[in-house]
Scaffold this active site. Structure first.
Site, mmCIF file in Angstrom:
data_model
loop_
_atom_site.group_PDB
_atom_site.id
_atom_site.type_symbol
_atom_site.label_atom_id
_atom_site.label_comp_id
_atom_site.label_asym_id
_atom_site.label_seq_id
_atom_site.Cartn_x
_atom_site.Cartn_y
_atom_site.Cartn_z
ATOM 1 C CG HIS A 138 -0.782 -46.350 -10.319
ATOM 2 N ND1 HIS A 138 -1.312 -45.543 -11.133
ATOM 3 C CD2 HIS A 138 -0.429 -47.581 -9.908
ATOM 4 C CE1 HIS A 138 -0.888 -46.822 -12.051
ATOM 5 N NE2 HIS A 138 -0.164 -47.733 -11.276
ATOM 6 N N GLY A 139 -2.167 -44.133 -5.809
ATOM 7 C CA GLY A 139 -2.130 -44.040 -3.880
ATOM 8 C C GLY A 139 -3.143 -42.429 -4.587
#
Length: 489
Positions: A323-324
């Site tokens: 996701h990041g």
């Protein structure tokens, strides 16, 4: 170009769709596929032309690897292909994150690279990894390049999913629809698209107005009231819910306009009664990818409770990192891995717990699950780790709770919660018309549905669609379109 922008709704989409329908009507399926591929590249280039070449290199490279795997079936080729894809995403998404941590640990001052994250790289990279693995396991056969190129670049799902499989989409391409089917697909697709657009404009963006300033204050370590912190956390929980739900609806609706049914990616996750069920409902295609290509190959839950817990933590660690590139995302993923491991362990002790009345047991299960998810969202939303810890400390510092009503946001949160829990989702609303290529997930018992609506081809639903369109038009005139949250991944 955003799905919720005027240039997309009044310009790009009508032009692309009308020409595609014309080519389909005159039985030019190959040209229609090529046209849709070119339009998808233009859609992607709207943000940054420079990364169109990167997308094309990725498509061509993985297609050639797929052809080579079909011919030679060598594990070394598969490993090389997966490694190349992971190196691509690793460089663009994690290069500076790695340097930042290396500099911190070693005391070095290595310079950061000036890298702009290509939109959708996490999605089209995972999609192509799945493609290579499926070829190696002989689940698919490679067809012509144009179909593969459109399978990767199809603009409704290029930027933020769903993560689709080759065998789900490519067989649908080039099928000639009758005028009756086209008419039905247009009505169904536009209705689903409008519902998603309404979720984004009327609910998600409205909640962001309240949530964003509070989380910015938390990152700045401003002293907050505990109730305000909880309101902001709930506002963000519902914001990301309707933002991603709205995007997922719009993607499925747009796919249906072109005669392509995409897989279901969102199914009322806040109705879940346990964390495992939550992940069967939230970002369904990512959960499927992590389960099929990581969790099960690691052994799943077949090698004892301890190994299961380790597998879950490892998978969710990678899910958070996907996701990041930041510790907040990693902690968010690890929290969910911990939740899932606890839920697996719960099976071993629940026989020793007292039996509660069904309603009480369900409400306790739902409350624990929802609060656990909201706590994890704090790490997901804040920009810094100190900001997340400050927010959580504020939320649970009961000495500094002030029970003053904030009427407008309190009413809005209450209405949003009632909509989320007690109204049908889009799939349930459209279920008689097979809105997605995949069925609804097997889930635990739902929260009670107070209104059991069914979409129909009739005047009532046409009026309802017109009402949604009018509200959306007013909101668009008075505001600017905002990016979907999942565009950053």
């Amino acid at each position: 170009m955003l799905f919720n922008s005027l240039i997309f709704i009044l310009g790009f989409l009508p032009i692309v769709l009308l020409l595609y329908l014309g080519l389909e009507y005159f039985r030019k399926p190959l040209i229609a596929i090529i046209w849709l591929f070119i339009a998808s590249l233009f859609f992607y280039a709207w943000w940054n032309w420079a990364y169109v070449l990167l997308l094309l290199v990725s498509i061509v490279g993985n297609y050639l690897l797929g052809k080579a795997l079909t011919r030679w079936h060598k594990k070394a080729l598969l490993i090389a292909g997966i490694s190349a894809n992971l190196l691509l995403i690793g460089y663009y998404k994690y290069h500076n994150f790695f340097l930042e941590n290396l500099n911190y640990i070693s005391g070095l001052q290595l310079p950061y690279a000036d890298i702009f994250l290509p939109l959708g790289i996490s999605f089209f990279t995972f999609q192509q990894i799945a493609f290579l693995i499926d070829i190696y396991s002989k689940q698919v056969q490679v067809t012509r390049f144009s179909s593969y190129a459109l399978f990767i670049s199809f603009f409704p799902q290029l930027i933020a999913g769903p993560i689709v499989h080759y065998q789900e989409i490519v067989p649908q391409m080039g099928q000639r629809r009758s005028l009756t089917v086209i008419n039905q697909d247009l009505q169904i697709g536009l209705s689903i698209f409008l519902i998603g657009l309404f979720k984004k404009f009327a609910i998600a963006d409205t909640l962001a107005i309240y949530a964003s300033p509070i989380f910015a204050q938390a990152d700045s370590l401003v002293v907050l009231d505990g109730m305000i912190a909880w309101r902001a956390t709930l506002a963000y929980a519902f914001q990301i819910y309707f933002d991603f739900s709205g995007y997922s609806d719009m993607a499925i609706g747009l796919g249906r306009l072109f005669g392509l049914r995409l897989p279901l990616n969102f199914f009322s996750p806040y109705k879940a009664l346990n964390i495992s069920d939550f992940w069967r409902r939230w970002h369904i295609t990512l959960s499927r990818f992590l389960r099929d290509y990581l969790y099960i190959p690691l052994g799943g839950n077949q090698k004892g409770l301890l190994r299961t817990a380790v597998n879950l933590l490892m998978v969710m660690f990678l899910g958070g990192l996907w996701h990041g590139a930041g510790w907040n995302f990693i902690i968010w993923g690890m929290l969910h891995g911990f939740y899932l491991a606890c839920y697996q362990g719960f099976h071993n002790i629940r026989d020793y717990l007292p039996n509660l009345p069904t309603f009480i047991a369900r409400m306790m299960a739902w409350t624990i699950t929802f609060i656990a998810v909201c706590i994890a969202w704090v790490f997901f939303r804040t920009e810094t780790l100190p900001g997340a810890l400050h927010m959580l400390q504020t939320m649970f510092d009961f000495k500094h709770w002030y029970f003053a009503l904030q009427t407008e946001i309190d009413i809005y949160l209450l209405l949003t919660g009632l909509i989320t829990l007690f109204l049908p989702n889009t799939w349930q609303l459209m279920r008689e018309y097979s809105p997605s290529i995949t069925p609804a997930p097997k889930t635990t018992s739902y929260m009670p549905m107070l209104v059991n609506l069914h979409w129909r081809f009739n005047a009532t639903w046409a009026i309802f669609a017109g009402l949604l369109l009018a509200i959306i038009a007013i909101l668009m005139v008075n505001g600017q379109p905002t990016e979907f949250i999942y565009f950053q991944f």
